[in-house]
Scaffold this motif. Sequence first.
Motif, PDB file in Angstrom:
ATOM      1  N   VAL A 293       0.863  -1.172   0.000  1.00 19.33           N
ATOM      2  CA  VAL A 293       0.000   0.000   0.000  1.00 19.33           C
ATOM      3  C   VAL A 293       0.905   1.229   0.000  1.00 19.33           C
ATOM      4  CG1 VAL A 293      -1.822   1.233   1.235  1.00 19.33           C
ATOM      5  CG2 VAL A 293      -1.731  -1.257   1.338  1.00 19.33           C
ATOM      6  N   ALA A 294       0.640   2.150  -0.915  1.00 19.43           N
ATOM      7  CA  ALA A 294       1.456   3.363  -1.008  1.00 19.43           C
ATOM      8  C   ALA A 294       0.884   4.451  -0.119  1.00 19.43           C
ATOM      9  CB  ALA A 294       1.510   3.847  -2.450  1.00 19.43           C
ATOM     10  N   ALA A 295       1.770   5.194   0.509  1.00 15.49           N
ATOM     11  CA  ALA A 295       1.372   6.345   1.323  1.00 15.49           C
ATOM     12  C   ALA A 295       1.185   7.550   0.415  1.00 15.49           C
ATOM     13  CB  ALA A 295       2.429   6.633   2.373  1.00 15.49           C
ATOM     14  N   ARG A 296       0.349   8.480   0.874  1.00 15.99           N
ATOM     15  CA  ARG A 296       0.182   9.738   0.158  1.00 15.99           C
ATOM     16  C   ARG A 296       0.299  10.859   1.174  1.00 15.99           C
ATOM     17  NH1 ARG A 296      -5.125  11.746   0.765  1.00 15.99           N
ATOM     18  NH2 ARG A 296      -6.520  10.235   1.706  1.00 15.99           N
ATOM     19  N   GLU A 297       0.692  12.015   0.688  1.00 14.27           N
ATOM     20  CA  GLU A 297       0.817  13.159   1.587  1.00 14.27           C
ATOM     21  C   GLU A 297      -0.525  13.882   1.672  1.00 14.27           C
ATOM     22  OE1 GLU A 297       3.280  17.263   2.085  1.00 14.27           O
ATOM     23  OE2 GLU A 297       4.332  15.519   1.274  1.00 14.27           O
TER      24      GLU A 297
ATOM     25  N   GLN B  59       2.195  11.912   6.014  1.00 19.80           N
ATOM     26  CA  GLN B  59       2.044  10.712   5.197  1.00 19.80           C
ATOM     27  C   GLN B  59       0.883   9.893   5.728  1.00 19.80           C
ATOM     28  OE1 GLN B  59       3.919   9.820   2.411  1.00 19.80           O
ATOM     29  NE2 GLN B  59       4.633  11.917   2.631  1.00 19.80           N
ATOM     30  N   GLU B  60      -0.036   9.500   4.852  1.00 13.93           N
ATOM     31  CA  GLU B  60      -1.205   8.727   5.258  1.00 13.93           C
ATOM     32  C   GLU B  60      -1.376   7.522   4.352  1.00 13.93           C
ATOM     33  OE1 GLU B  60      -4.734  11.065   5.409  1.00 13.93           O
ATOM     34  OE2 GLU B  60      -3.923  12.426   6.914  1.00 13.93           O
ATOM     35  N   VAL B  61      -1.905   6.460   4.934  1.00 12.78           N
ATOM     36  CA  VAL B  61      -2.226   5.246   4.195  1.00 12.78           C
ATOM     37  C   VAL B  61      -3.650   4.858   4.544  1.00 12.78           C
ATOM     38  CG1 VAL B  61      -1.718   2.794   3.926  1.00 12.78           C
ATOM     39  CG2 VAL B  61       0.152   4.420   4.180  1.00 12.78           C
TER      40      VAL B  61
ATOM     41  N   ASP C  30       5.743  16.575  12.095  1.00 12.82           N
ATOM     42  CA  ASP C  30       6.160  15.176  12.027  1.00 12.82           C
ATOM     43  C   ASP C  30       7.380  14.932  12.916  1.00 12.82           C
ATOM     44  OD1 ASP C  30       4.102  14.535  10.342  1.00 12.82           O
ATOM     45  OD2 ASP C  30       5.333  14.371   8.539  1.00 12.82           O
ATOM     46  N   ALA C  31       8.329  15.863  12.913  1.00 14.90           N
ATOM     47  CA  ALA C  31       9.530  15.701  13.744  1.00 14.90           C
ATOM     48  C   ALA C  31       9.171  15.684  15.230  1.00 14.90           C
ATOM     49  CB  ALA C  31      10.523  16.827  13.457  1.00 14.90           C
ATOM     50  N   GLN C  32       8.219  16.516  15.651  1.00 17.57           N
ATOM     51  CA  GLN C  32       7.805  16.542  17.052  1.00 17.57           C
ATOM     52  C   GLN C  32       7.048  15.270  17.416  1.00 17.57           C
ATOM     53  OE1 GLN C  32       5.783  20.295  17.182  1.00 17.57           O
ATOM     54  NE2 GLN C  32       7.696  21.433  17.364  1.00 17.57           N
TER      55      GLN C  32
END
Length: 175
Positions: free
Chosen positions: A8-12, A17-19, A123-125
Amino acid sequence: ADALDTRVAAREEGGHQEVRLSGLQPDTVYHYALGDVSAAPADQQFRTAPRRGALPADGNTRILVLGDSGTAGAEIAGGRAREQTSARAVADGVRRFVVAQGGGEPLDLLLLLGDNAYTEGSDAQWQASFFDIYPELTRSVATWPTIGNHEMGVTNVDVCSLFPVPGCDKGPVPM
């Protein structure tokens, strides 16, 4: 765990990033990998909810609810931590509780109430404040986050503008 054959590919979406997974069966354990399938830990899995109105196969539903779980390097002007609570200290308490109360059963759901990624929810946090703190937990339980004011980048709210609070007559009361 030995038959990871669906990709399954993730999308932004909104900078994250979501799947989207579909076609999952109720009350079923699914193993997964992120990236290299051969490097996926055997316990990287989650169990789907049972059919509506049915009990899970083991008869139990174990839900951990966690919110405002501490900071991991979140800073404000002057270099001081926003809170004195350490995310690692909270995680240690969560681990002890899960082991003591679990009877060897895995969690079925981790519900996050918000304010788990200070100060803007980048995302980093999230990585530093949550995923790096709970790696063994997040790879083996379905996790449903809700957004708190800190994930939205809102750190001070003038409560006097929302509802009357004692002391509002002396000016804004930040929370």
